[in-house]
Each structure stands twice: as C-alpha cells, then as structure tokens.
Design a protein around this motif. Structure first.
Motif, mmCIF file in Angstrom:
data_model
loop_
_atom_site.group_PDB
_atom_site.id
_atom_site.type_symbol
_atom_site.label_atom_id
_atom_site.label_comp_id
_atom_site.label_asym_id
_atom_site.label_seq_id
_atom_site.Cartn_x
_atom_site.Cartn_y
_atom_site.Cartn_z
ATOM 1 N N ALA A 140 9.241 -27.332 -33.387
ATOM 2 C CA ALA A 140 7.982 -26.610 -33.563
ATOM 3 C C ALA A 140 7.087 -26.779 -32.332
ATOM 4 C CB ALA A 140 7.266 -27.101 -34.817
ATOM 5 N N ASP A 141 7.034 -27.996 -31.774
ATOM 6 C CA ASP A 141 6.229 -28.233 -30.573
ATOM 7 C C ASP A 141 6.763 -27.419 -29.394
ATOM 8 O OD1 ASP A 141 4.570 -29.967 -31.913
ATOM 9 O OD2 ASP A 141 5.673 -31.764 -31.318
ATOM 10 N N LEU A 142 8.088 -27.400 -29.230
ATOM 11 C CA LEU A 142 8.694 -26.638 -28.138
ATOM 12 C C LEU A 142 8.420 -25.144 -28.309
ATOM 13 C CD1 LEU A 142 12.164 -28.457 -27.926
ATOM 14 C CD2 LEU A 142 10.271 -28.658 -26.311
ATOM 15 N N ARG A 143 8.460 -24.681 -29.549
ATOM 16 C CA ARG A 143 8.207 -23.259 -29.816
ATOM 17 C C ARG A 143 6.752 -22.901 -29.463
ATOM 18 N NH1 ARG A 143 11.146 -19.879 -33.348
ATOM 19 N NH2 ARG A 143 12.020 -21.666 -34.472
ATOM 20 N N ARG A 144 5.811 -23.785 -29.825
ATOM 21 C CA ARG A 144 4.399 -23.525 -29.519
ATOM 22 C C ARG A 144 4.153 -23.472 -28.013
ATOM 23 N NH1 ARG A 144 3.431 -26.596 -34.198
ATOM 24 N NH2 ARG A 144 3.454 -28.534 -33.003
ATOM 25 N N ARG A 145 4.845 -24.345 -27.283
ATOM 26 C CA ARG A 145 4.671 -24.346 -25.830
ATOM 27 C C ARG A 145 5.141 -23.032 -25.211
ATOM 28 N NH1 ARG A 145 7.129 -30.361 -24.500
ATOM 29 N NH2 ARG A 145 5.711 -31.529 -25.875
ATOM 30 N N ARG A 146 6.128 -22.408 -25.852
ATOM 31 C CA ARG A 146 6.635 -21.117 -25.367
ATOM 32 C C ARG A 146 5.811 -19.953 -25.901
ATOM 33 N NH1 ARG A 146 11.813 -20.372 -23.492
ATOM 34 N NH2 ARG A 146 11.868 -18.375 -24.585
ATOM 35 N N GLY A 147 4.821 -20.253 -26.767
ATOM 36 C CA GLY A 147 3.997 -19.192 -27.330
ATOM 37 C C GLY A 147 4.736 -18.336 -28.319
ATOM 38 N N GLN A 148 5.687 -18.940 -29.066
ATOM 39 C CA GLN A 148 6.492 -18.182 -30.018
ATOM 40 C C GLN A 148 6.249 -18.647 -31.448
ATOM 41 O OE1 GLN A 148 10.597 -18.343 -28.866
ATOM 42 N NE2 GLN A 148 10.306 -17.015 -27.113
ATOM 43 N N GLY A 149 5.026 -18.915 -31.795
ATOM 44 C CA GLY A 149 4.765 -19.418 -33.135
ATOM 45 C C GLY A 149 4.248 -18.381 -34.111
#
Length: 321
Positions: A140-149
């Motif tokens: 979830a943290d990695l996804r947020r960093r990519r702006g894909q949440g």
C-alpha cells in the motif's frame, strides 16, 4: 492467464538447448550467487526443471540451475514452458524465487512489487503481497508513492473483485455479526462482499468496543507504541481461561484416546506458552531471518484461521440441521 493460478507441477517437461535461453528475466538484481551455484554443483541427483516463458524463451525460474548446466558443459536442460504475457511471466518469476531456493532480498521483492503494481494495477495489496513476499501494508505504501491509490475496486487473491473503500461492507458486516453472532467469517464475508480477513478485523473491533471502520489511527502509531502493543498482546496470550479450556480438552477421551485428537492437543499445547516465553522466542530470532520467520508465522496463522472458519461453519450447519 492468471499467473497465481498456474499449477507448474502439471506442465510437461521438455529438453531445450541452452543456446536458445535468455536469463534477463530474473527479478534478482544481484545476478547469480556463486555460493549457491557451488551448492547446486555438489548436489547429488538431477536438478529440477527450470521454468521458461515460451514466447520469449526467457528463464522465469532457474537462473542458478542454468548456470550449473553451463559450467558442466551441458548443451540442453530440462524445462517447463509457460505461455502468457511477459508481465504475467514476471509475476511467476517473483513467486518462484520468493517461495523456494535462494530467497530474493527485501530490496528485490520491493522492486518486484513496484513493477507488479504497474503491470497489474487492478490487483489488491494483499494479492501483490502474496506474490512478492512482503506485507500488504508495504505494498500500500509503495502504491501511494506511485500515486496509484485511487482505484474504486481491485481483484483479491481469491479472484473476486472488491471495493478499495470497504467502509460500507464493514458496516454491513458489523450489523450482521451483531444480529447473527453464530455465523462464520466466510459466511459473513460472502453475504456482504468483503474478505474473511476484513470480517475478522471487524469482529475483533466489535469485541474490543471499537468502531468497525478504521479511522487510520492504527497506521499512525510510532514504532515504540507498536512494540508496547505487541508486548501487551503477548501478555494477553497467557490467559487462564484458555489454559483451563485446554485442560478440559485434554480430559476428554474423544480427543485423548484418538490419534487425530492427540495431534490436535499437542498443537494447541505448543501454542499455549505464556507471554514471557513468546517474548524470549521473539528476541531469539536472528535479525537476518526476521522477515522469513514472520512470513512463515503469517502462513501458519492463515492456516489456523481457515481451520477455525471451517469449524465454525460445521458447527453452524449442525445446529441448523
């Protein structure tokens, strides 16, 4: 092709010339490990077949076995061929390297998760976590960093599509649990359209007098607070009521005098150590094995959870009959 549903063991084994194979598919950024190659070179018997993506002839799993074959001067190697897209093949490569052989480093697993998030954005955090061997929270943290949440729904490990915002499902689950406390986790999950693990969390929150819908406060805890909570949880493990129940189970001939009953009692006894003993074991795990042991513990926890769900479901069916 669903890469998480492929039964690799059922694929036929064929012999392929080494010159036709490419090893640029590996999620292992550090390349071959010389010590692991030496270990395989000294192994007795034939090594298992490697896994190859048929459209590109790239090695999905078996980088070190391919190196061993080349060192031995062999011209062919046993192979299982897999079809599908390159992105699906990469998922298989990660899963294979996470689950057996020389484990991927944490950095490699995180890099693999970032790539899978990009190629399979519809997958849930837990599904990506299951493929890469890291926690769903890290995904979830990695996804947020990519702006894909921002997706409204994602596909879970069981192939079902569920909304990312499960607030409504949690609310419905809470109402169902309150009105029908005898229902199993899976029965509630099926009726409201959320995962059994989410239902488990809702039930736990209700038992502790909390709201069934998280407000994000858990994610904001600092590391010292998490450690204190873990120590409190270990203390809670030393419950006298649970120990008393275990003694009653041991006294029941239906369990004590049958083979499966004795196995169950041994398993329950093994997990009934007190909080201080759990803490001692925790501190005794070598740091370099922490992630691996944690993954094994979660796997065993999921097995126990599924076992409990089946027992609850059977009890409900018997009561209804």
């Amino acid at each position: 092709m669903d890469p998480t549903g492929v039964d690799i063991a059922t694929l036929p084994v064929v012999e392929i010339e080494l010159s036709r194979l490419s090893s640029v598919y590996s999620p292992r950024t550090s390349g071959e490990d010389p010590e692991h190659v030496e270990t395989l070179l000294s192994a007795q018997g034939e090594l298992p077949p490697i896994l190859v993506h048929r459209p590109t002839m790239r090695v999905i799993d078996g980088l070190h076995r391919l190196k061993v074959a080349r060192v031995r001067g062999e011209t062919t190697i046993s192979v299982r061929l897999i079809d599908g897209t390159e992105s699906d093949a990469f998922v298989l490569a990660v899963e294979a390297n996470v689950r057996h052989g020389l484990p991927l480093s944490l950095a490699d697993r995180k890099r693999a998760a970032v790539r899978i998030i990009g190629t399979h954005p519809q997958w849930s955090d837990r599904r990506v976590a299951s493929a890469t061997g890291i926690s769903a929270g890290t995904v979830a943290d990695l996804r947020r960093r990519r702006g894909q949440g921002g997706d409204e729904a994602r596909i879970g490990r069981d192939g079902r599509i569920r909304p990312v915002d499960s607030s409504e499902g949690r609310r419905l689950a809470a109402e169902l649990i309150r009105s029908h406390p005898d229902l199993s986790l899976r029965q509630v999950a099926k009726q409201v359209g959320i995962s059994p693990e989410t239902v488990r969390d809702v039930r736990g929150r209700l038992e502790h007098g909390e709201s069934p819908i998280p407000d994000g406060s858990r994610r904001l805890r600092t590391k010292p607070e998490l450690l204190r909570r873990a120590e409190q949880d270990f203390g809670h493990v030393d419950g006298r009521d649970r120990q008393a129940v275990l003694e009653r189970l041991k006294a029941d001939p239906a369990l004590r005098l049958t083979e499966t009953g004795r196995i169950l009692l041994r398993m329950l006894s093994l997990h009934s150590i007190d909080g201080q003993e759990w803490e001692r074991i925790l501190r005794g795990v070598p740091p370099h094995w922490g992630t691996v042991v944690a993954r094994c513990a979660r796997d065993h926890a999921q097995i126990w959870a599924a076992f409990a769900d089946r027992l609850e479901g059977r009890a409900t069916d018997l009561a209804a009959g």
